[in-house]
Design a protein around this motif. Structure first.
Motif, PDB file in Angstrom:
ATOM      1  N   UNK A  15       0.853  -1.036  -0.080  1.00 47.12           N
ATOM      2  CA  UNK A  15      -0.069   0.123   0.047  1.00 47.12           C
ATOM      3  C   UNK A  15       0.745   1.291  -0.016  1.00 47.12           C
ATOM      4  N   UNK A  16       1.836   1.383   0.877  1.00 46.53           N
ATOM      5  CA  UNK A  16       2.853   2.514   0.929  1.00 46.53           C
ATOM      6  C   UNK A  16       3.328   2.555  -0.559  1.00 46.53           C
ATOM      7  N   UNK A  17       3.993   1.641  -0.831  1.00 43.94           N
ATOM      8  CA  UNK A  17       4.528   1.665  -2.071  1.00 43.94           C
ATOM      9  C   UNK A  17       3.693   2.165  -3.433  1.00 43.94           C
ATOM     10  N   UNK A  18       2.436   1.632  -3.454  1.00 44.41           N
ATOM     11  CA  UNK A  18       1.481   2.153  -4.334  1.00 44.41           C
ATOM     12  C   UNK A  18       1.269   3.539  -4.191  1.00 44.41           C
ATOM     13  N   UNK A  19       1.252   3.918  -3.068  1.00 46.99           N
ATOM     14  CA  UNK A  19       0.552   5.306  -2.922  1.00 46.99           C
ATOM     15  C   UNK A  19       2.027   6.225  -3.324  1.00 46.99           C
ATOM     16  N   UNK A  20       3.209   5.901  -3.341  1.00 50.37           N
ATOM     17  CA  UNK A  20       4.431   6.575  -3.742  1.00 50.37           C
ATOM     18  C   UNK A  20       4.564   6.490  -5.164  1.00 50.37           C
ATOM     19  N   UNK A  77      14.402   2.785  -8.895  1.00 48.89           N
ATOM     20  CA  UNK A  77      14.936   3.157  -7.543  1.00 48.89           C
ATOM     21  C   UNK A  77      13.828   2.844  -6.321  1.00 48.89           C
ATOM     22  N   UNK A  78      12.685   3.259  -6.542  1.00 49.74           N
ATOM     23  CA  UNK A  78      11.454   3.245  -5.848  1.00 49.74           C
ATOM     24  C   UNK A  78      11.321   1.611  -5.557  1.00 49.74           C
ATOM     25  N   UNK A  83      11.682  -3.638  -2.655  1.00 51.72           N
ATOM     26  CA  UNK A  83      12.368  -4.957  -2.689  1.00 51.72           C
ATOM     27  C   UNK A  83      13.400  -5.008  -1.116  1.00 51.72           C
ATOM     28  N   UNK A  84      14.165  -3.883  -0.805  1.00 55.03           N
ATOM     29  CA  UNK A  84      14.990  -3.886   0.108  1.00 55.03           C
ATOM     30  C   UNK A  84      14.433  -4.150   1.498  1.00 55.03           C
TER      31      UNK A  84
END
Length: 337
Positions: A15-20, A77-78, A83-84
């Motif tokens: 969710x956080x990744x999608x929002x960014x 990069x995002x 992934x990291x």
């Protein structure tokens, strides 16, 4: 699956990744369109003909190409930051909570704290993440340019034999680049696993180590990647197909959607079902994509246990909260950063 079930806060990361990623993607599209649509126009613009809106000069073209590469680099990069973070959390979970089936042994905020610590660790290794992102950001445009060149040659061919040969060449080249991209992405992720668990190595040394281990056990990694990819494909396909079929069935069965006089009347249930299936595909892909990363990380951690006896020790502590006070040797560096 056990990692996700025992640490459900890990599901917050998609969710956080999608929002960014979505605002960055939309903003990048708008800026790219603005760049290719700028320039000096010697004729009037006809809004009924979209092609008349795009006549960029040399400066606009160079700026658009430069921005496209920078945009791809930021998106990659995002992706690698995401992934990291997942790798970091999965490694800590494996060495601290693996085989602990009771959910009560975890505190409620453990996963959230690990997500925060994983993000901070990613910021410490931002240079390595940028280097990994740059490798893929350079490979993708090369693949696109070669594919576009072969497609143009195929369209310009005057014989059926030439068209067939160029089509086979295009598919072969695209398949080779897809394989190289997959291997590069896998080795980069394994390098990030080594960086996350060690913390003192850079990308190049970790990548060298990762490639030696991956290609030394190429058959095992192929099986792991194949099974993980099959699970992701079946999961995404099942969720998207089931969602689309359910929407189609509902919009064709209930009177509130079938009656023309109803306020919720759906005139085109097939298009509605396709749209809902596509949305379900994107949403399920965000979650199941991490299943592959977690699977690779657990395989990497199992390899560490097999190669070094110190990684086979049982984790200390009675509960999740203890892991912040009594660190086992495997995760001491991870939890300190």
């Amino acid at each position: 699956a056990e990692c996700l079930m025992t640490m459900p806060s890990l599901l917050l990361e998609p969710f956080l990744s999608f929002l960014i990623k979505v605002p960055v993607f939309v903003l990048g599209c708008l800026v790219f369109i603005m760049l290719i649509g700028s320039g000096e126009y010697s004729q009037s613009v006809d809004l009924t003909q979209p092609q008349s809106l795009f006549h960029p000069d040399s400066f606009s073209s160079v700026s658009a190409v430069y921005f496209l590469f920078a945009w791809l680099l930021v998106m990659e990069l995002l992706h690698y930051i995401s992934v990291f973070v997942v790798i970091y959390v999965a490694e800590v979970w494996f060495f601290k909570h693996f085989k602990q089936t009771e959910r009560a042994s975890f505190c409620e905020m453990c996963g959230v704290k690990l997500l925060v610590k994983g993000f901070l660790a990613a910021m410490q290794h931002l240079g390595s993440l940028i280097f990994a992102a740059m490798c893929l950001a350079l490979l993708r445009p090369i693949r696109w340019v070669i594919k576009a060149f072969l497609m143009a040659e195929e369209a310009a061919s005057y014989t059926e034999v030439g068209t067939c040969v160029l089509k086979v060449a295009r598919w072969a080249v695209d398949l080779c680049f897809a394989f190289i991209q997959k291997v590069l992405d896998l080795t980069s992720q394994v390098a990030l696993m080594q960086i996350a668990i060690d913390g003192s190595e850079g990308y190049c040394s970790s990548l060298e180590y990762a490639m030696s281990k991956v290609f030394l056990h190429a058959a095992k990694w192929t099986v792991i990647e194949g099974v993980g990819a099959l699970f992701v494909v079946l999961g995404v396909g099942g969720i998207s197909t089931g969602t689309g079929f359910l929407v189609w069935l509902v919009t064709r069965t209930f009177p509130r959607y079938t009656e023309p006089d109803s306020a919720q009347y759906v005139s085109d249930p097939e298009s509605t079902a396709l749209a809902s299936g596509f949305i379900a595909l994107l949403m399920s892909l965000c979650f199941l994509h991490h299943f592959q990363t977690i699977t690779d990380t657990i395989a990497f951690c199992r390899g560490l246990q097999n190669r070094a006896s110190k990684y086979a020790e049982e984790p200390e502590g009675d509960g999740c909260c203890e892991c912040w006070g009594k660190d086992s040797r495997e995760t001491e560096k991870l939890l300190r950063r």
